[in-house]
Design an enzyme around this catalytic site. Structure first.
Site, PDB file in Angstrom:
ATOM      1  N   PHE A  13       0.821  -1.226   0.000  1.00 15.44           N
ATOM      2  CA  PHE A  13       0.000   0.000   0.000  1.00 15.44           C
ATOM      3  C   PHE A  13       0.855   1.277   0.000  1.00 15.44           C
ATOM      4  O   PHE A  13       0.857   2.055  -0.975  1.00 15.44           O
ATOM      5  CB  PHE A  13      -0.939  -0.069   1.218  1.00 15.44           C
ATOM      6  CG  PHE A  13      -1.545   1.227   1.663  1.00 15.44           C
ATOM      7  CD1 PHE A  13      -2.169   2.083   0.759  1.00 15.44           C
ATOM      8  CD2 PHE A  13      -1.519   1.585   3.013  1.00 15.44           C
ATOM      9  CE1 PHE A  13      -2.742   3.277   1.195  1.00 15.44           C
ATOM     10  CE2 PHE A  13      -2.083   2.762   3.453  1.00 15.44           C
ATOM     11  CZ  PHE A  13      -2.694   3.616   2.545  1.00 15.44           C
ATOM     12  N   THR A  38       3.858 -11.065  -1.023  1.00 15.25           N
ATOM     13  CA  THR A  38       3.044 -11.830  -0.079  1.00 15.25           C
ATOM     14  C   THR A  38       1.579 -11.536  -0.407  1.00 15.25           C
ATOM     15  O   THR A  38       1.294 -10.812  -1.367  1.00 15.25           O
ATOM     16  CB  THR A  38       3.310 -11.371   1.372  1.00 15.25           C
ATOM     17  OG1 THR A  38       2.832 -10.022   1.499  1.00 15.25           O
ATOM     18  CG2 THR A  38       4.790 -11.437   1.716  1.00 15.25           C
ATOM     19  N   ASP A  61      12.732 -11.886  -1.340  1.00 13.30           N
ATOM     20  CA  ASP A  61      12.517 -11.733   0.095  1.00 13.30           C
ATOM     21  C   ASP A  61      13.648 -10.890   0.692  1.00 13.30           C
ATOM     22  O   ASP A  61      14.818 -11.149   0.401  1.00 13.30           O
ATOM     23  CB  ASP A  61      12.522 -13.151   0.713  1.00 13.30           C
ATOM     24  CG  ASP A  61      12.043 -13.162   2.140  1.00 13.30           C
ATOM     25  OD1 ASP A  61      12.311 -12.208   2.893  1.00 13.30           O
ATOM     26  OD2 ASP A  61      11.385 -14.163   2.515  1.00 13.30           O
ATOM     27  N   THR A 134       6.251   2.888  12.618  1.00 19.78           N
ATOM     28  CA  THR A 134       4.873   3.184  13.019  1.00 19.78           C
ATOM     29  C   THR A 134       4.800   3.841  14.401  1.00 19.78           C
ATOM     30  O   THR A 134       5.676   3.631  15.247  1.00 19.78           O
ATOM     31  CB  THR A 134       4.071   1.857  13.034  1.00 19.78           C
ATOM     32  OG1 THR A 134       2.802   2.083  13.632  1.00 19.78           O
ATOM     33  CG2 THR A 134       4.776   0.772  13.844  1.00 19.78           C
ATOM     34  N   ASP A 135       3.699   4.548  14.634  1.00 26.67           N
ATOM     35  CA  ASP A 135       3.463   5.127  15.967  1.00 26.67           C
ATOM     36  C   ASP A 135       3.111   4.041  16.993  1.00 26.67           C
ATOM     37  O   ASP A 135       3.160   4.285  18.204  1.00 26.67           O
ATOM     38  CB  ASP A 135       2.351   6.186  15.918  1.00 26.67           C
ATOM     39  CG  ASP A 135       1.013   5.671  15.411  1.00 26.67           C
ATOM     40  OD1 ASP A 135       0.911   4.485  15.034  1.00 26.67           O
ATOM     41  OD2 ASP A 135       0.041   6.466  15.396  1.00 26.67           O
ATOM     42  N   GLU A 136       2.769   2.834  16.507  1.00 20.92           N
ATOM     43  CA  GLU A 136       2.331   1.785  17.448  1.00 20.92           C
ATOM     44  C   GLU A 136       3.442   1.340  18.382  1.00 20.92           C
ATOM     45  O   GLU A 136       3.176   0.713  19.408  1.00 20.92           O
ATOM     46  CB  GLU A 136       1.776   0.577  16.678  1.00 20.92           C
ATOM     47  CG  GLU A 136       0.617   0.965  15.791  1.00 20.92           C
ATOM     48  CD  GLU A 136      -0.281  -0.194  15.391  1.00 20.92           C
ATOM     49  OE1 GLU A 136      -0.202  -1.269  15.994  1.00 20.92           O
ATOM     50  OE2 GLU A 136      -1.086   0.013  14.475  1.00 20.92           O
ATOM     51  N   TYR A 160       2.895  -7.341  16.274  1.00 16.22           N
ATOM     52  CA  TYR A 160       3.271  -6.447  15.168  1.00 16.22           C
ATOM     53  C   TYR A 160       4.126  -5.295  15.683  1.00 16.22           C
ATOM     54  O   TYR A 160       5.242  -5.067  15.185  1.00 16.22           O
ATOM     55  CB  TYR A 160       2.016  -5.906  14.467  1.00 16.22           C
ATOM     56  CG  TYR A 160       2.306  -4.690  13.607  1.00 16.22           C
ATOM     57  CD1 TYR A 160       3.075  -4.797  12.446  1.00 16.22           C
ATOM     58  CD2 TYR A 160       1.834  -3.418  13.960  1.00 16.22           C
ATOM     59  CE1 TYR A 160       3.362  -3.683  11.673  1.00 16.22           C
ATOM     60  CE2 TYR A 160       2.116  -2.301  13.193  1.00 16.22           C
ATOM     61  CZ  TYR A 160       2.888  -2.441  12.049  1.00 16.22           C
ATOM     62  OH  TYR A 160       3.184  -1.322  11.279  1.00 16.22           O
ATOM     63  N   SER A 163       7.538  -6.252  16.950  1.00 18.10           N
ATOM     64  CA  SER A 163       8.515  -6.565  15.895  1.00 18.10           C
ATOM     65  C   SER A 163       8.993  -5.285  15.211  1.00 18.10           C
ATOM     66  O   SER A 163      10.167  -5.176  14.841  1.00 18.10           O
ATOM     67  CB  SER A 163       7.924  -7.554  14.886  1.00 18.10           C
ATOM     68  OG  SER A 163       6.872  -6.961  14.151  1.00 18.10           O
ATOM     69  N   LYS A 164       8.114  -4.310  15.057  1.00 13.90           N
ATOM     70  CA  LYS A 164       8.544  -3.026  14.486  1.00 13.90           C
ATOM     71  C   LYS A 164       9.487  -2.314  15.462  1.00 13.90           C
ATOM     72  O   LYS A 164      10.472  -1.705  15.044  1.00 13.90           O
ATOM     73  CB  LYS A 164       7.337  -2.133  14.167  1.00 13.90           C
ATOM     74  CG  LYS A 164       6.473  -2.591  13.025  1.00 13.90           C
ATOM     75  CD  LYS A 164       7.169  -2.630  11.672  1.00 13.90           C
ATOM     76  CE  LYS A 164       7.457  -1.259  11.091  1.00 13.90           C
ATOM     77  NZ  LYS A 164       7.981  -1.345   9.694  1.00 13.90           N
ATOM     78  N   VAL A 216     -17.236  -3.500  14.081  1.00  7.25           N
ATOM     79  CA  VAL A 216     -16.516  -2.497  14.879  1.00  7.25           C
ATOM     80  C   VAL A 216     -16.086  -3.173  16.174  1.00  7.25           C
ATOM     81  O   VAL A 216     -16.916  -3.726  16.906  1.00  7.25           O
ATOM     82  CB  VAL A 216     -17.432  -1.281  15.161  1.00  7.25           C
ATOM     83  CG1 VAL A 216     -16.742  -0.289  16.089  1.00  7.25           C
ATOM     84  CG2 VAL A 216     -17.834  -0.609  13.851  1.00  7.25           C
ATOM     85  N   GLY A 294      -5.636  -7.137  23.278  1.00  9.47           N
ATOM     86  CA  GLY A 294      -4.597  -6.122  23.547  1.00  9.47           C
ATOM     87  C   GLY A 294      -4.799  -4.830  22.773  1.00  9.47           C
ATOM     88  O   GLY A 294      -3.840  -4.094  22.534  1.00  9.47           O
TER      89      GLY A 294
END
Ligand code: NAD
Ligand code: TDX
Length: 355
Positions: A13, A38, A61, A134-136, A160, A163-164, A216, A294
């Site tokens: 994306f 992927t 990869d 990411t902000d996560e 996720y 790992s980031k 939702v 979570g």
């Protein structure tokens, strides 16, 4: 100075939007995409740039050191824009292994390959390794907390984001230990054309069109800070050209919206644009479902550093951006319909097990 870019994850994306942006803004630069294709990667996302003499696509990869070495050397790469990742939180809950492999081991592989390539070429000052994060990684905010800044401590909550976070730490260490010219960006939720159907905004658009319920999570009051993908790509452009190696830049849209409000906005746009929807008003399709494990309550970004130092600001408002996005999904049915494959339906049943 023209650049030779390696864009990892360029068939996904944000990577594809970035490639479109770069090829248009800098037609003399070489752009090589490395993507494993992927489930989230799609060669058709690059259709408008395929065939340009300065563009090349390699399927492979990022964990494969030999393919990375080969591209860095043969294409004389000076800049890596690293997007390739497993990116969906719900999939990381179902199967975290692929996230550690691609996001941590893959980033490590790229760092090692680039370190060698940079060293062999006598460490040119113009080389750059941009890590798109990411902000996560900062965890979850309470309603009254200040937005995340570049100095907010890391507190990732999902496989996720963990790992980031791991990959961010490796990138940081390569600057501090080896002096490698790395840059890290931590961005909020993106939306816009070419986003895979599993993510909130495309999922709601597509389900409305096919008359499927709009799931939702929880009470719908989780907050995300939404940024139009084109604005993210412009921010990455200024970070590559003007960012200071070793620095981190937060990127956000100043657009905090509760999920349920966002879904309502999308439903209203759908009702306005599509007279013959299977269910009208489309808000009738909204269904509150079991919460994500979570589930982070709120993300918000303080983007003053990139605004003040690199003079970047978002240009697309949420109402403009949602309108553009909904129109795109309406026009590009041929793009998303094939993505609702058997494999995707099986994933969907696992996550939304009420269906
Ligand atoms: P995406 O899932 O749409 O695309 C990921 C791309 O990476 C796909 O083309 C996929 O084929 C490729 N890929 C996956 N594993 C690979 C591997 N091992 N080797 C080579 N290619 C591989 O993701 P996206 O939403 O475009 O996100 C891109 C990057 O931006 C990610 O690093 C993500 O963490 C980060 N990010 C995303 C958002 C967002 O809202 N989507 C926000 C902030 C940061
Ligand atoms: O069906 C859904 N129902 C729902 O309520 C889905 C798919 C999501 N949600 C909620 C969960 C989140 O609070 O909507 C919000 C947004 O969900 P996603 O689109 O899955 O995004 P998010 O989990 O916030 O992560 C995204 O932004 C940060 C990207 O997927 C990450 O790659 C990026 O790092």
């Amino acid at each position: 100075m023209s650049r030779q870019l390696l864009v990892t994850g360029g068939a996904g994306f944000i990577g594809a939007n970035f490639v479109h942006h770069w090829c248009q803004a800098y037609p003399d630069d070489r752009v090589v995409v490395l993507d494993a294709l992927t489930y989230a990667g799609n060669r058709r996302n690059l259709a408008t740039v395929e065939g340009r003499k300065n563009f090349c696509f390699v399927q492979g990869d990022i964990c494969d050191r030999s393919i990375v070495d080969q591209i860095l050397q043969s294409e004389n790469i000076d800049t890596i824009a690293h997007f390739a990742a497993e990116s969906h939180v719900d999939r990381s809950i179902l199967g975290p292994g692929a996230f550690v492999q691609t996001n941590v081991v893959g980033t490590f592989t790229l760092l090692e390959a680039f370190r060698q390539h940079w060293g062999v070429n006598s460490k040119p000052p113009a080389y750059r390794f941009l890590h798109v994060s990411t902000d996560e990684v900062y965890g979850s905010l309470s309603p009254d907390d200040a937005p995340f800044s570049e100095t907010t401590p890391y507190a990732p909550n999902s496989p996720y984001s963990a790992s980031k976070a791991g990959s961010d730490h490796l990138v940081r260490a390569y600057y501090h230990t080896y002096g490698m010219p790395t840059l890290i960006t931590n961005c909020s939720n993106n939306y816009g054309p070419y986003q895979f159907p599993e993510k909130l905004i495309p999922l709601m658009c597509i389900n409305t069109l096919i008359g499927k319920s709009l799931p939702v999570y929880g009470d719908g009051k989780n907050v995300r800070d939404w940024l139009y993908v084109g604005d993210h790509c412009r921010a990455l452009d200024v970070v590559i050209h003007s960012g200071i190696p070793g620095e981190t830049y937060n990127i956000g849209g100043n657009n905090e919206v509760e999920n349920i409000n966002l879904v309502h906005m999308l439903c209203h746009l759908m009702d306005e644009f599509v007279p013959n929807l299977p269910v009208r008003p489309s808000t009738d399709l909204i269904t509150f479902v079991k919460d994500r494990l979570g589930h982070d309550r709120r993300y918000a970004i303080n983007a003053t550093k990139i605004q003040n130092q690199l003079h970047w600001t978002p240009s697309v408002t949420i109402s403009e951006g949602l309108r553009l996005t909904v129109e795109w999904y309406l026009q590009e049915r041929n793009w998303w319909e094939p993505l609702l494959s058997e494999e995707y339906q099986a994933y969907y049943r696992k996550v939304y097990s009420y269906t």
